[in-house]
Motif scaffolding. Structure first.
Motif, PDB file in Angstrom:
ATOM      1  N   ASP A  68       0.818  -1.210   0.000  1.00  0.00           N
ATOM      2  CA  ASP A  68       0.000   0.000   0.000  1.00  0.00           C
ATOM      3  C   ASP A  68       0.857   1.268   0.000  1.00  0.00           C
ATOM      4  O   ASP A  68       2.035   1.233   0.350  1.00  0.00           O
ATOM      5  N   TYR A  81      -7.927  -1.428   7.970  1.00  0.00           N
ATOM      6  CA  TYR A  81      -7.730  -2.465   6.948  1.00  0.00           C
ATOM      7  C   TYR A  81      -6.591  -2.154   5.993  1.00  0.00           C
ATOM      8  O   TYR A  81      -6.410  -2.825   4.985  1.00  0.00           O
ATOM      9  N   LEU A  82      -5.826  -1.138   6.334  1.00  0.00           N
ATOM     10  CA  LEU A  82      -4.638  -0.820   5.528  1.00  0.00           C
ATOM     11  C   LEU A  82      -3.645  -1.969   5.679  1.00  0.00           C
ATOM     12  O   LEU A  82      -3.491  -2.537   6.760  1.00  0.00           O
ATOM     13  N   ASP A  83      -2.970  -2.299   4.587  1.00  0.00           N
ATOM     14  CA  ASP A  83      -1.950  -3.355   4.631  1.00  0.00           C
ATOM     15  C   ASP A  83      -0.588  -2.708   4.903  1.00  0.00           C
ATOM     16  O   ASP A  83      -0.519  -1.499   5.135  1.00  0.00           O
ATOM     17  N   GLN A 127      -8.471   3.116   0.831  1.00  0.00           N
ATOM     18  CA  GLN A 127      -7.447   2.310   1.515  1.00  0.00           C
ATOM     19  C   GLN A 127      -7.752   0.815   1.485  1.00  0.00           C
ATOM     20  O   GLN A 127      -6.841  -0.006   1.573  1.00  0.00           O
ATOM     21  N   ASP A 128      -9.044   0.477   1.408  1.00  0.00           N
ATOM     22  CA  ASP A 128      -9.425  -0.941   1.369  1.00  0.00           C
ATOM     23  C   ASP A 128     -10.790  -1.079   0.704  1.00  0.00           C
ATOM     24  O   ASP A 128     -11.816  -0.706   1.283  1.00  0.00           O
ATOM     25  N   THR A 131     -14.024  -2.936   2.391  1.00  0.00           N
ATOM     26  CA  THR A 131     -14.724  -2.272   3.498  1.00  0.00           C
ATOM     27  C   THR A 131     -15.177  -0.849   3.169  1.00  0.00           C
ATOM     28  O   THR A 131     -16.006  -0.282   3.874  1.00  0.00           O
ATOM     29  N   HIS A 177      -6.324  -4.348  -3.447  1.00  0.00           N
ATOM     30  CA  HIS A 177      -7.397  -4.083  -2.477  1.00  0.00           C
ATOM     31  C   HIS A 177      -7.576  -2.581  -2.270  1.00  0.00           C
ATOM     32  O   HIS A 177      -8.445  -2.152  -1.529  1.00  0.00           O
ATOM     33  N   GLN A 178      -6.699  -1.784  -2.949  1.00  0.00           N
ATOM     34  CA  GLN A 178      -6.869  -0.338  -2.904  1.00  0.00           C
ATOM     35  C   GLN A 178      -7.285   0.146  -4.290  1.00  0.00           C
ATOM     36  O   GLN A 178      -7.211  -0.608  -5.264  1.00  0.00           O
TER      37      GLN A 178
END
Ligand code: MN
Length: 246
Positions: A68, A81-83, A127-128, A131, A177-178
């Motif tokens: 990310d 939920y940030l990686d 960011q995700d 969600t 996922h972003q």
């Protein structure tokens, strides 16, 4: 062989074991570039002051996929939920991107690379997706990386759609996922997924700046003709720049 365009590919940093850690770039970038008659050079994370020296080695740069982007760069705090992110990688990539554009060298942002491009020009990121996005489709595919999994609609009149024979849509792979939240000023979205996620961006006036959210290097190294064409197009742009500078 000696005058192939040199394409820099940014790298991540991976720890496999305590005895095995270092720069990492997926082999498909290398394969796709070699197949397109370019010479790939991996650019490890380094202090941002290194950007000038890196750029002088390269005729064009691919900003590769990876973790990310540190949300501080688009004015947000980390969501739950940030990686993982590597702030140093963001810094060298922003510096390299800025200098490449100033020097007129072509850049191709892939997945994370497209997101870095958007943030550098003042845009923001989701960011995700699972969600934060309303009714998202599966952008983190479970099928192999070389296989396409969802469609994208190409914006008619975009350079990307012209490159793909004015097709209206295309199937692409998806390993993210972003996504882009606010598109940076000066850019247009050139491809959109059925759930509204932006899948490609191009600069409105500079045809040497392109970003795609999917992984064309994996589709190209798997033989996908359209993605091979995308790589050949990028390499030929870098080749023209090289000739001009000799
Ligand atoms: Mn996707």
């Amino acid at each position: 062989m000696g005058d192939r365009p040199v394409i820099g590919v940014t790298a991540s940093f991976v720890k496999k074991t305590d005895f095995s850690l270092g720069p990492y770039t997926h082999r498909d970038y290398v394969t796709a570039l070699l197949n397109a008659d370019a010479l790939p050079v991996i650019l490890p994370i380094a202090p941002e002051e290194t950007a000038d020296a890196y750029l002088s080695l390269c005729d064009g740069i691919i900003f590769s996929g990876g973790g990310d982007v540190d949300p501080r760069f688009f004015g947000e705090s980390p969501s739950l939920y940030l990686d993982t992110f590597i702030t140093e990688r963001d810094r060298i990539e922003f510096a390299l991107m800025k200098k490449a554009v100033a020097a007129g060298k072509p850049i191709l942002g892939i997945c994370r690379g497209m997101q870095v491009l958007n943030v550098m020009y003042g845009g923001t990121l989701v960011q995700d997706l699972p969600t934060e996005w309303k009714n998202p489709l599966q952008h983190d595919q479970k099928v192999p990386r070389k296989k396409a999994s969802h469609s994208v609609r190409l914006l008619s009149g975009s350079r990307l759609s012209a490159l793909f024979d004015d097709k209206e849509s295309l199937y692409v792979n998806s390993l993210h996922h972003q996504a882009i939240k606010k598109l940076a000023a000066g850019f247009r979205s050139a491809a959109v997924a059925p759930d509204g996620v932006i899948e490609a961006i191009e600069h409105e006036t500079n045809d040497r700046i392109l970003g795609v959210q999917w992984h064309p290097e994996s589709m190209a190294s798997g033989g996908d003709p359209m993605m091979c064409r995308l790589f050949r197009h990028f390499v030929s742009q870098c080749d023209r720049i090289k000739e001009k500078m000799v």
